[in-house]
Scaffold this active site. Structure first.
Site, PDB file in Angstrom:
ATOM      1  N   ARG A 186       1.165  -0.857 -11.123  1.00  0.00           N
ATOM      2  CA  ARG A 186       0.587   0.097 -12.081  1.00  0.00           C
ATOM      3  C   ARG A 186       0.102   1.356 -11.360  1.00  0.00           C
ATOM      4  NH1 ARG A 186      -4.051  -2.063 -16.013  1.00  0.00           N
ATOM      5  NH2 ARG A 186      -5.292  -1.850 -14.137  1.00  0.00           N
ATOM      6  N   LYS A 191      -3.524   5.435 -15.286  1.00  0.00           N
ATOM      7  CA  LYS A 191      -4.914   5.173 -14.887  1.00  0.00           C
ATOM      8  C   LYS A 191      -5.319   6.324 -13.969  1.00  0.00           C
ATOM      9  CE  LYS A 191      -7.683   1.137 -13.656  1.00  0.00           C
ATOM     10  NZ  LYS A 191      -8.713   1.283 -14.664  1.00  0.00           N
ATOM     11  N   GLU A 200      -8.541   0.944 -27.958  1.00  0.00           N
ATOM     12  CA  GLU A 200      -9.154   0.117 -26.909  1.00  0.00           C
ATOM     13  C   GLU A 200     -10.604   0.533 -26.739  1.00  0.00           C
ATOM     14  OE1 GLU A 200      -7.590   0.800 -22.963  1.00  0.00           O
ATOM     15  OE2 GLU A 200      -7.411   2.953 -23.294  1.00  0.00           O
TER      16      GLU A 200
HETATM   17  N1  PXG Z   1      -8.540   0.120 -20.674  1.00  0.00           N
HETATM   18  C1  PXG Z   1      -8.999   1.059 -19.840  1.00  0.00           C
HETATM   19  C2  PXG Z   1      -9.110   2.449 -20.299  1.00  0.00           C
HETATM   20  C3  PXG Z   1      -9.343   0.699 -18.521  1.00  0.00           C
HETATM   21  O1  PXG Z   1      -9.777   1.622 -17.684  1.00  0.00           O
HETATM   22  C4  PXG Z   1      -8.757  -1.589 -19.054  1.00  0.00           C
HETATM   23  C5  PXG Z   1      -8.402  -1.162 -20.318  1.00  0.00           C
HETATM   24  C6  PXG Z   1      -8.554  -3.027 -18.687  1.00  0.00           C
HETATM   25  O2  PXG Z   1      -7.458  -3.152 -17.789  1.00  0.00           O
HETATM   26  P1  PXG Z   1      -7.373  -4.305 -16.702  1.00  0.00           P
HETATM   27  O3  PXG Z   1      -6.119  -4.060 -15.965  1.00  0.00           O
HETATM   28  O4  PXG Z   1      -8.584  -4.175 -15.819  1.00  0.00           O
HETATM   29  O5  PXG Z   1      -7.373  -5.580 -17.434  1.00  0.00           O
HETATM   30  C7  PXG Z   1      -9.228  -0.644 -18.117  1.00  0.00           C
HETATM   31  C8  PXG Z   1      -9.608  -1.003 -16.721  1.00  0.00           C
HETATM   32  C9  PXG Z   1     -15.340  -0.781 -14.461  1.00  0.00           C
HETATM   33  C10 PXG Z   1     -14.035  -0.149 -14.754  1.00  0.00           C
HETATM   34  O6  PXG Z   1     -15.913  -0.446 -13.406  1.00  0.00           O
HETATM   35  C11 PXG Z   1     -13.097  -0.832 -15.484  1.00  0.00           C
HETATM   36  C12 PXG Z   1     -11.871  -0.248 -15.772  1.00  0.00           C
HETATM   37  C13 PXG Z   1     -11.648   1.026 -15.353  1.00  0.00           C
HETATM   38  C14 PXG Z   1     -12.607   1.706 -14.638  1.00  0.00           C
HETATM   39  C15 PXG Z   1     -13.806   1.124 -14.312  1.00  0.00           C
HETATM   40  O7  PXG Z   1     -15.793  -1.576 -15.282  1.00  0.00           O
HETATM   41  N2  PXG Z   1     -11.001  -1.008 -16.528  1.00  0.00           N
END
Ligand code: PXG
Length: 292
Positions: free
Chosen positions: A52, A151, A184
């Protein structure tokens, strides 16, 4: 002794982990990142996260100067250097140092950073009681702008939503897409359960394709639960039997209230309980990419 941070090919102490103020990651949010977990000396879905990261970089025309395999090794070595058994890992690749103009062609070398620190877990109470969340006015940015599948270091859209949730006195926000469909949360994907069917927004609704989301979909199918990747509105959330969120940091967390409506029984439901248990089992049994 402080933590060791990977910065452009070297491990340095935190006080020496410095990036130029001319770095376009700082000046313009020009770059990409990943948030990754390690459990029991092993990085969870390392390949998915590295893939990713490279896809996000490709989408913004940023060429990462090391291979995917080398990046995987950087992540593992950062865990080793810090003697971490369980960790939250942040990998960042920015456009690098340039001049004050926004043209990325003036940045010669991307900056690569990897930080691994001990994870601060969400309180167990949250998994028992559930989160109260609201829908916020800020909409998820769509593919016509910075595609939400990237991301990127530009999280202001999500941060605006987080601020709006905070002002309302809740910790998380639901963002709708431009058409009003549920997309989301600020750093988590969203699921609902209605009459035994598990539903989550399809990728084209416009959000990050979460690694945890994809694992939860697989676990649900394995448990014989019907899964639909679809479109739905706030109405569907209000009348759902269960709602929960998924993300690397939170894993799987239940939602008890949305926009002042109690969801289902107001307590974590059976599908959530099963999927959280299955997810916690999965991280224990994962095909380990071990760094010990
Ligand atoms: N949506 C967004 C916009 C994200 O940034 C997720 C969904 C979940 O994806 P994953 O791959 O983790 O299952 C994310 C990711 C934090 C933090 O510190 C978490 C994310 C991004 C930045 C910071 O909690 N989550």
């Amino acid at each position: 002794m402080g933590i060791k941070i990977y910065l452009d090919g070297k491990f340095v102490d935190e006080e020496n982990a410095k990036v130029s103020v001319f770095d376009h990651g700082f000046l313009y949010g020009d770059g990409v990142f990943e948030g990754i977990r390690a459990y029991h000396n092993s990085v969870f879905r390392l390949e998915d996260h590295v893939d990713r990261l490279y896809d996000s970089a490709k989408a913004i025309n940023l060429e990462i100067p090391i291979s995917r395999a080398e990046m995987g090794e950087v992540i593992l070595e950062t865990c080793r250097q810090n003697n971490l058994r369980d960790a939250y890992i942040r990998t960042v690749v920015s456009r690098g140092k340039g001049d004050l103009g926004l043209d990325p062609r003036n940045c010669s070398t991307p900056t690569i950073v990897c930080i691994a620190s001990s994870i601060s877990l969400y309180p167990q109470e949250l998994y028992e009681k559930g989160l109260e969340v609201i829908t916020v006015p800020t909409r998820r940015n769509g593919p016509e702008g910075v595609n939400p599948r990237i991301k990127s270091l530009n999280y202001l859209n999500n941060i605006m939503a987080k601020i709006e949730a905070g002002i309302a006195g809740v910790s998380e926000a639901i963002l709708l897409n431009q058409e009003g469909y549920v997309a989301e949360c600020t750093g988590d994907n969203i699921f609902l359960v209605k009459n035994g069917v598990l539903k989550t927004p399809a990728i084209h609704v416009g959000m990050l394709e979460g690694v945890t989301r994809n694992e939860v979909i697989k676990l649900a199918k394995k448990a014989g639960i019907t899964v639909e990747e679809t479109t739905f509105t706030r109405y569907d959330l209000f009348v759902a039997d269960e709602v929960f969120l998924t993300g690397t940091a939170a894993e799987v967390v239940p939602v008890s209230k949305i926009d002042s409506r109690v969801i289902g029984s107001g307590k974590p439901g059976p599908v959530f309980n099963q999927l959280l248990a299955d997810f916690r089992e999965l991280v224990k049994e994962q095909e380990a990419i071990i760094f010990k």
